[in-house]
Design a protein around this motif. Structure first.
Motif, mmCIF file in Angstrom:
data_model
loop_
_atom_site.group_PDB
_atom_site.id
_atom_site.type_symbol
_atom_site.label_atom_id
_atom_site.label_comp_id
_atom_site.label_asym_id
_atom_site.label_seq_id
_atom_site.Cartn_x
_atom_site.Cartn_y
_atom_site.Cartn_z
ATOM 1 N N GLY A 221 0.788 -1.223 0.000
ATOM 2 C CA GLY A 221 0.000 0.000 0.000
ATOM 3 C C GLY A 221 0.817 1.268 0.000
ATOM 4 N N ASP A 222 2.119 1.186 0.247
ATOM 5 C CA ASP A 222 2.981 2.358 0.198
ATOM 6 C C ASP A 222 3.152 2.813 -1.256
ATOM 7 O OD1 ASP A 222 3.167 1.732 2.836
ATOM 8 O OD2 ASP A 222 5.350 1.547 2.884
ATOM 9 N N ASP A 223 3.599 4.053 -1.427
ATOM 10 C CA ASP A 223 3.896 4.524 -2.779
ATOM 11 C C ASP A 223 5.025 5.536 -2.736
ATOM 12 O OD1 ASP A 223 2.848 7.447 -3.017
ATOM 13 O OD2 ASP A 223 1.188 6.400 -2.084
ATOM 14 N N ILE A 224 5.651 5.717 -3.882
ATOM 15 C CA ILE A 224 6.685 6.734 -4.050
ATOM 16 C C ILE A 224 6.316 7.586 -5.243
ATOM 17 C CG2 ILE A 224 8.157 5.173 -5.407
ATOM 18 C CD1 ILE A 224 10.562 6.668 -4.149
ATOM 19 N N GLN A 225 6.379 8.917 -5.071
ATOM 20 C CA GLN A 225 6.031 9.871 -6.122
ATOM 21 C C GLN A 225 7.272 10.659 -6.525
ATOM 22 O OE1 GLN A 225 2.969 12.408 -4.547
ATOM 23 N NE2 GLN A 225 1.502 10.732 -4.253
ATOM 24 N N HIS B 288 4.073 6.023 3.515
ATOM 25 C CA HIS B 288 3.749 4.752 4.180
ATOM 26 C C HIS B 288 2.353 4.879 4.784
ATOM 27 C CE1 HIS B 288 4.226 1.098 6.564
ATOM 28 N NE2 HIS B 288 3.839 1.783 7.630
ATOM 29 N N LYS B 289 1.454 3.948 4.458
ATOM 30 C CA LYS B 289 0.055 4.049 4.856
ATOM 31 C C LYS B 289 -0.370 2.801 5.614
ATOM 32 C CE LYS B 289 -0.471 6.068 0.276
ATOM 33 N NZ LYS B 289 -1.048 5.868 -1.065
ATOM 34 N N LYS C 177 -3.396 2.798 11.543
ATOM 35 C CA LYS C 177 -3.198 3.740 12.644
ATOM 36 C C LYS C 177 -2.028 4.691 12.410
ATOM 37 C CE LYS C 177 -5.378 1.263 16.456
ATOM 38 N NZ LYS C 177 -5.222 0.786 17.863
ATOM 39 N N TRP C 178 -0.953 4.183 11.826
ATOM 40 C CA TRP C 178 0.234 5.011 11.627
ATOM 41 C C TRP C 178 0.412 5.332 10.144
ATOM 42 C CZ3 TRP C 178 2.730 7.340 15.491
ATOM 43 C CH2 TRP C 178 2.605 6.811 16.766
ATOM 44 N N ASP C 179 0.714 6.589 9.895
ATOM 45 C CA ASP C 179 0.912 7.072 8.524
ATOM 46 C C ASP C 179 2.109 8.018 8.552
ATOM 47 O OD1 ASP C 179 0.591 9.102 6.304
ATOM 48 O OD2 ASP C 179 -1.102 7.831 5.813
ATOM 49 N N TRP C 180 3.066 7.815 7.655
ATOM 50 C CA TRP C 180 4.185 8.749 7.608
ATOM 51 C C TRP C 180 4.635 8.984 6.179
ATOM 52 C CZ3 TRP C 180 8.614 6.731 5.493
ATOM 53 C CH2 TRP C 180 8.832 5.358 5.635
ATOM 54 N N GLN C 181 5.196 10.163 5.969
ATOM 55 C CA GLN C 181 5.723 10.558 4.674
ATOM 56 C C GLN C 181 7.086 11.211 4.856
ATOM 57 O OE1 GLN C 181 2.916 12.565 1.914
ATOM 58 N NE2 GLN C 181 1.423 12.493 3.579
ATOM 59 N N ILE C 182 7.948 11.007 3.897
ATOM 60 C CA ILE C 182 9.237 11.690 3.869
ATOM 61 C C ILE C 182 9.507 12.124 2.436
ATOM 62 C CG2 ILE C 182 10.557 9.543 3.586
ATOM 63 C CD1 ILE C 182 12.740 10.913 5.333
#
Length: 368
Positions: free
Chosen positions: A97-101, A141-142, A145-150
């Protein structure tokens, strides 16, 4: 000067299927007109306000297997910057479910997509911290409960020129003048909680990068840190955030930086604390004519670190959704030391005016 809410609001756009087994292409967009009466502008007031073309928007959303292409183009009057790309990227979606743009991506800072419910957006937009996009790459990252982006943001909307008359023709407000934002690292962590009637999102965001003065060939830096909260409870919505920022530019007057968008550049205090709160109450309707009415109120406060008077912004408005695809925003927006609202171009930096000014505006859009 005015901001633009997202045109990507219709949940089910028309789909052109190139090959039912493989690629898909979604195309949708918007046409909008705008009325405004600036009570601080004598010419505008004598005319009873002004009514004109706002924008045409085109959104392309394409996917093939785990690859995705997204582009949001805006076609606006030349006085507002003309044609510009708001957001555009290519992404790869992982199995988890994660992705990179990669491309013109949204900076993961504060409440996303906006800390606002209004059409005009809040004080954070003018400071370059709300609805901010830049050229770079972002990993998302999805989880439940936890969601983070860098993200690594190489630059803002790169125009390959240092001409100040061209660099502010962009959707996102960013550092301009003799400086440009480069090599920025941004990150955000969210914790999400859901009950039967409410959802809570608590988050922290941070970013740091460089400010390159291309006139003197000197390198400065910038950084910001935020805490934010988003609540959806039945018909209520609340967004709140607080953040501190500083721009350490290598210029003759480091107490301010030039920031701009939509063909307009203004001065912003180089250090400050920002506090913003937005609330919304929505009333749904089960008929084909009127779908929803929402009332909202927003307040933003900029505490400047140069021991000068603050800037403030207050918005009260109503949103009407009709016939599924028509959105109407009617707003009364007031500002104190604000360059979009009666203040001069330096009013987010100094305090030469120290008065409240207001405007009434109505934006009507058809989304397809």
């Amino acid at each position: 000067m005015y901001s633009q809410k997202s045109i990507n609001t219709i949940a089910e756009p028309d789909t052109i299927v190139i090959d039912s087994e493989k690629p898909k292409l979604n195309i949708h967009g918007a046409f909008r007109v705008h009325y405004k009466n600036e009570f601080y502008n004598e010419t505008s007031t004598k005319q009873g306000g002004r009514f004109g073309f706002d924008l045409c928007g085109l959104v392309i959303n394409s996917s093939y297997k785990r690859l995705k292409l997204f582009a949001d183009m805006r076609f606006m009057p030349a006085s507002s910057g003309g044609t510009m790309l708001k957001e555009g990227w290519v992404s790869y979606n992982f199995k988890n479910g994660d992705d990179i743009q990669v491309g013109l991506v949204q900076d993961p800072f504060g409440n996303l997509d906006y800390n606002s419910y209004s059409w005009f957006l809040g004080i954070g937009y003018g400071l370059g911290f709300e609805g901010k996009y830049g050229m770079g790459a972002k990993y998302h990252h999805k989880k439940k409960k936890w969601d983070w982006q860098i993200a690594f943001i190489k630059s803002g909307m790169e125009t390959f020129t240092e001409d100040p008359d061209l660099r502010d023709n962009q959707w996102s407000a960013g550092v301009l003048g003799d400086n440009k934002e480069i090599n920025q690292l941004s990150g955000q962590v969210l914790y999400k909680m859901k009950t039967t009637s409410a959802s809570h999102t608590i988050g922290v965001s941070a970013k740091a990068g460089q400010l390159y003065n291309f006139i003197d060939d000197r390198m400065g830096d910038q950084n910001a840190f935020a805490v934010h909260y988003h609540l959806d409870y039945k018909r209520w919505g609340i967004k709140a955030e607080a953040y501190k920022y500083q721009f350490n530019s290598k210029t003759t007057n480091p107490e301010y930086v030039d920031i701009g968008s939509f063909n307009y550049t203004y001065q912003v205090a180089s250090k400050g604390n920002v506090y913003a709160l937005s609330a919304r109450y929505s009333i749904p309707f089960k008929n084909k004519t009127i779908n929803e009415i929402a009332f909202y109120s927003e307040y933003g406060f900029l505490d400047k670190k140069q021991d000068i008077k603050p800037s403030q912004m207050l918005t009260n408005g109503i949103m009407l959704r009709a016939a599924d695809n028509i959105f109407i925003y009617a707003e009364y927006v007031a500002g104190y030391n604000h360059p979009f609202l009666g203040g001069d171009q330096a009013s987010l930096y100094n305090s030469v005016d120290n008065k409240w000014h207001a405007r009434f505006q109505c934006n009507i859009g058809y989304y397809f």
